[in-house]
Motif scaffolding. Structure first.
Motif, PDB file in Angstrom:
ATOM      1  N   LYS A  61       0.803  -1.217   0.000  1.00  8.71           N
ATOM      2  CA  LYS A  61       0.000   0.000   0.000  1.00  8.71           C
ATOM      3  C   LYS A  61       0.841   1.274   0.000  1.00  8.71           C
ATOM      4  O   LYS A  61       0.340   2.356  -0.286  1.00  8.71           O
ATOM      5  CB  LYS A  61      -0.897   0.044   1.258  1.00  8.71           C
ATOM      6  CG  LYS A  61      -2.130  -0.801   1.199  1.00  8.71           C
ATOM      7  CD  LYS A  61      -2.928  -0.658   2.493  1.00  8.71           C
ATOM      8  CE  LYS A  61      -3.406   0.734   2.811  1.00  8.71           C
ATOM      9  NZ  LYS A  61      -4.623   1.200   2.150  1.00  8.71           N
ATOM     10  N   ASN A 150      -6.265  -0.165  -1.198  1.00  9.75           N
ATOM     11  CA  ASN A 150      -5.883   0.858  -2.174  1.00  9.75           C
ATOM     12  C   ASN A 150      -4.456   1.300  -1.879  1.00  9.75           C
ATOM     13  O   ASN A 150      -3.922   1.001  -0.803  1.00  9.75           O
ATOM     14  CB  ASN A 150      -6.812   2.076  -2.034  1.00  9.75           C
ATOM     15  CG  ASN A 150      -6.846   2.595  -0.611  1.00  9.75           C
ATOM     16  OD1 ASN A 150      -7.317   1.922   0.287  1.00  9.75           O
ATOM     17  ND2 ASN A 150      -6.301   3.767  -0.402  1.00  9.75           N
ATOM     18  N   LEU A 151      -3.843   2.031  -2.823  1.00  8.72           N
ATOM     19  CA  LEU A 151      -2.558   2.657  -2.517  1.00  8.72           C
ATOM     20  C   LEU A 151      -2.826   3.733  -1.467  1.00  8.72           C
ATOM     21  O   LEU A 151      -3.847   4.424  -1.528  1.00  8.72           O
ATOM     22  CB  LEU A 151      -1.961   3.282  -3.778  1.00  8.72           C
ATOM     23  CG  LEU A 151      -1.497   2.289  -4.838  1.00  8.72           C
ATOM     24  CD1 LEU A 151      -1.032   3.028  -6.100  1.00  8.72           C
ATOM     25  CD2 LEU A 151      -0.362   1.399  -4.306  1.00  8.72           C
ATOM     26  N   LYS A 154      -4.970   7.233  -1.716  1.00 11.06           N
ATOM     27  CA  LYS A 154      -5.959   7.220  -2.810  1.00 11.06           C
ATOM     28  C   LYS A 154      -7.374   6.945  -2.270  1.00 11.06           C
ATOM     29  O   LYS A 154      -7.529   6.431  -1.166  1.00 11.06           O
ATOM     30  CB  LYS A 154      -5.607   6.109  -3.802  1.00 11.06           C
ATOM     31  CG  LYS A 154      -4.316   6.338  -4.540  1.00 11.06           C
ATOM     32  CD  LYS A 154      -4.578   7.174  -5.775  1.00 11.06           C
ATOM     33  CE  LYS A 154      -3.333   7.913  -6.207  1.00 11.06           C
ATOM     34  NZ  LYS A 154      -3.558   9.291  -6.594  1.00 11.06           N
ATOM     35  N   HIS A 162     -11.126  -1.557  -8.905  1.00 15.86           N
ATOM     36  CA  HIS A 162     -10.307  -0.552  -8.201  1.00 15.86           C
ATOM     37  C   HIS A 162      -9.083  -1.202  -7.559  1.00 15.86           C
ATOM     38  O   HIS A 162      -8.001  -0.618  -7.538  1.00 15.86           O
ATOM     39  CB  HIS A 162     -11.114   0.135  -7.094  1.00 15.86           C
ATOM     40  CG  HIS A 162     -12.279   0.935  -7.588  1.00 15.86           C
ATOM     41  ND1 HIS A 162     -13.319   1.298  -6.774  1.00 15.86           N
ATOM     42  CD2 HIS A 162     -12.565   1.438  -8.815  1.00 15.86           C
ATOM     43  CE1 HIS A 162     -14.207   2.003  -7.474  1.00 15.86           C
ATOM     44  NE2 HIS A 162     -13.768   2.088  -8.723  1.00 15.86           N
ATOM     45  N   GLU A 165      -6.545  -1.963 -10.183  1.00 22.81           N
ATOM     46  CA  GLU A 165      -5.909  -0.696 -10.572  1.00 22.81           C
ATOM     47  C   GLU A 165      -4.735  -0.356  -9.646  1.00 22.81           C
ATOM     48  O   GLU A 165      -3.668   0.040 -10.088  1.00 22.81           O
ATOM     49  CB  GLU A 165      -6.988   0.382 -10.428  1.00 22.81           C
ATOM     50  CG  GLU A 165      -6.893   1.599 -11.292  1.00 22.81           C
ATOM     51  CD  GLU A 165      -8.233   2.374 -11.166  1.00 22.81           C
ATOM     52  OE1 GLU A 165      -9.160   2.055 -11.924  1.00 22.81           O
ATOM     53  OE2 GLU A 165      -8.350   3.246 -10.276  1.00 22.81           O
ATOM     54  N   ASP A 166      -4.940  -0.533  -8.345  1.00 21.75           N
ATOM     55  CA  ASP A 166      -3.936  -0.094  -7.364  1.00 21.75           C
ATOM     56  C   ASP A 166      -2.925  -1.177  -6.984  1.00 21.75           C
ATOM     57  O   ASP A 166      -1.763  -0.866  -6.710  1.00 21.75           O
ATOM     58  CB  ASP A 166      -4.627   0.378  -6.068  1.00 21.75           C
ATOM     59  CG  ASP A 166      -5.174   1.795  -6.181  1.00 21.75           C
ATOM     60  OD1 ASP A 166      -5.298   2.288  -7.312  1.00 21.75           O
ATOM     61  OD2 ASP A 166      -5.480   2.399  -5.129  1.00 21.75           O
ATOM     62  N   ARG A 339     -12.632   8.291  -8.393  1.00 19.94           N
ATOM     63  CA  ARG A 339     -11.724   7.562  -9.295  1.00 19.94           C
ATOM     64  C   ARG A 339     -12.132   7.766 -10.757  1.00 19.94           C
ATOM     65  O   ARG A 339     -11.280   7.922 -11.627  1.00 19.94           O
ATOM     66  CB  ARG A 339     -11.735   6.061  -8.975  1.00 19.94           C
ATOM     67  CG  ARG A 339     -10.876   5.698  -7.780  1.00 19.94           C
ATOM     68  CD  ARG A 339     -10.927   4.213  -7.489  1.00 19.94           C
ATOM     69  NE  ARG A 339     -10.140   3.900  -6.313  1.00 19.94           N
ATOM     70  CZ  ARG A 339      -8.912   3.359  -6.342  1.00 19.94           C
ATOM     71  NH1 ARG A 339      -8.351   3.039  -7.479  1.00 19.94           N
ATOM     72  NH2 ARG A 339      -8.262   3.124  -5.213  1.00 19.94           N
TER      73      ARG A 339
END
Ligand code: AMP
Ligand code: MG
Length: 378
Positions: A61, A150-151, A154, A162, A165-166, A339
């Motif tokens: 993360k 998520n990162l 974000k 999602h 994506e991260d 997003r």
């Protein structure tokens, strides 16, 4: 960071779901990282009792290591292995709301590694209300630490896409199973001190918590943490919930959020939009709008009456957040739409934020961070 081969488990397209969840559960026990759906947002799980697994979560993360994780359990016997000094009223609250979108903070037991709790002597615990999450934890057989998948910084992930994506090639497994129901992270309530304090608002509100305390005849009410501590880096106050001091939930685009009457906010949005569009240098600039359906009925005629300006798709990206009379749909869509505005190349996102309704406190809390304080009452 070295690339990891991520195994995708898409539960909407899988013949043997049970077996797939079992495999991921066993992998969790042995120290792998597994992203999975919950009713709030997707979580990135690791064995809460194994420091090396937790290190992998922080690394994937890019999360600061003093930001503690929420430990997820599937039954009460797991609670007793990680937390202590649990008061009777805490049991009444857990019985009322678990499984569900609320996390409780307790004094931690010595066996919980320091890294799981960001060095604190307390541990945050939740029983999620999602069949996949509960099964996964059961198969792992140990409590599972899981921050949002998520990162760091974000918007939180509310769909499998999602997470991909991260975190693709940063985690061992991603379990994808559609959209999350609530869309915002859990309410966090500190029960480790003398009185219960809400550290982070969520779908379970103060009113709901206090109703349970009254019903069970406790002479206690829950209080909100002092929001002033939240953003004030100058004070010597240490935030009670360490995650509060970080920029959070933020898309690439600059976020501006407003509360007030629809007429006033739409008049303002009209000015901002026209200024942007008429300014030739910024002609390619795209603005994201997150507004209610009632707002669009006001704004649409206001901007279409300007005959020499064409509001082509390249200038506006409009997200309708349902009726102004409900905040649940807004909460459900918030992170998704932040997003999406990024994906559409918006430079700025203008938001009409709800200030009434059960979810409004939680939404304003997230927006305040996503907008870095640019939440304006007009
Ligand atoms: P996330 O897992 O990303 O939803 O974030 C978890 C948040 O829960 C942290 O950022 C903290 O604000 C809060 N939290 C977790 N553990 C504790 C704890 N022991 N004491 C206070 N707050 C906590
Ligand atoms: Mg998070």
């Amino acid at each position: 960071m070295t690339k990891i081969k991520t195994k995708m488990i898409d539960l909407n397209n899988n013949n043997d779901k049970e077996e797939a969840i079992k495999e991921a559960g066993k992998a969790l026990l042995l120290g792998d990282t597994v992203a999975f759906p919950t009713e709030t947002v997707y979580g990135l799980g690791g064995n809460a009792m194994m420091a090396s697994a937790i290190e992998k979560i922080y690394k994937a993360k890019g999360r600061p290591s003093d930001n503690p994780l929420i430990v997820h359990i599937s039954d009460f016997s797991m609670l007793e292995s990680i937390a202590e000094s649990i008061l009777p009223y805490a049991y009444d609250l857990m019985r009322a709301f678990w499984p569900g979108p609320i996390t409780f903070v307790f004094k931690k037991k010595a066996g919980v590694p320091d890294i799981t709790t960001g060095g604190l002597d307390t541990v945050a615990v939740r029983m999620p209300d999602h069949p996949v999450a509960l099964k996964l934890i059961k198969y792992a057989g140990v409590p599972i630490a899981a921050p949002s998948a998520n990162l760091s910084g974000k918007p939180s992930p509310t769909s499998g896409a999602h997470v991909v994506e991260d975190l693709m090639h940063k985690v061992d497994y991603i379990i994808s199973d559609g959209d999350t129901k609530v869309g915002l992270e859990s309410t966090v309530v500190d029960l480790s001190g003398d009185l219960p304090i809400v550290l982070r608002p969520g779908a379970i509100t103060d009113e709901m918590i206090n109703a349970i305390l009254v019903e069970n005849k406790y002479d206690i009410i829950v209080r909100q943490t002092d929001d002033a501590v939240d953003n004030d880096e100058e004070t010597e106050n240490i935030p009670r919930s360490p995650g509060m001091k970080y920029k959070h939930y933020a898309p690439e685009a600059e976020v501006w959020a407003y509360t007030g009457s629809s007429n006033d906010i739409m008049a303002l949005f009209r000015e901002i939009i026209l200024n942007k569009i008429e300014n030739k240098e910024n002609s390619s600039c795209k603005i994201g709008l997150m507004i209610f359906t009632e707002d669009w009925e006001i704004l649409n005629p206001l901007i279409s009456e300007i005959n020499n300006v064409s509001l082509a798709d390249d200038n506006l990206f409009i997200c309708l957040e349902g009726s102004i009379n409900t905040s649940e749909f807004f909460a459900h869509q918030l992170f998704h739409d932040l997003r999406e505005c990024d994906r559409q190349g918006c430079e700025q996102i203008l938001i009409h934020a709800p200030h009434t309704g059960d979810m409004s406190r939680a939404i304003l809390n997230r927006l305040n961070k996503a907008a870095e304080g640019r939440v304006i009452r007009i």
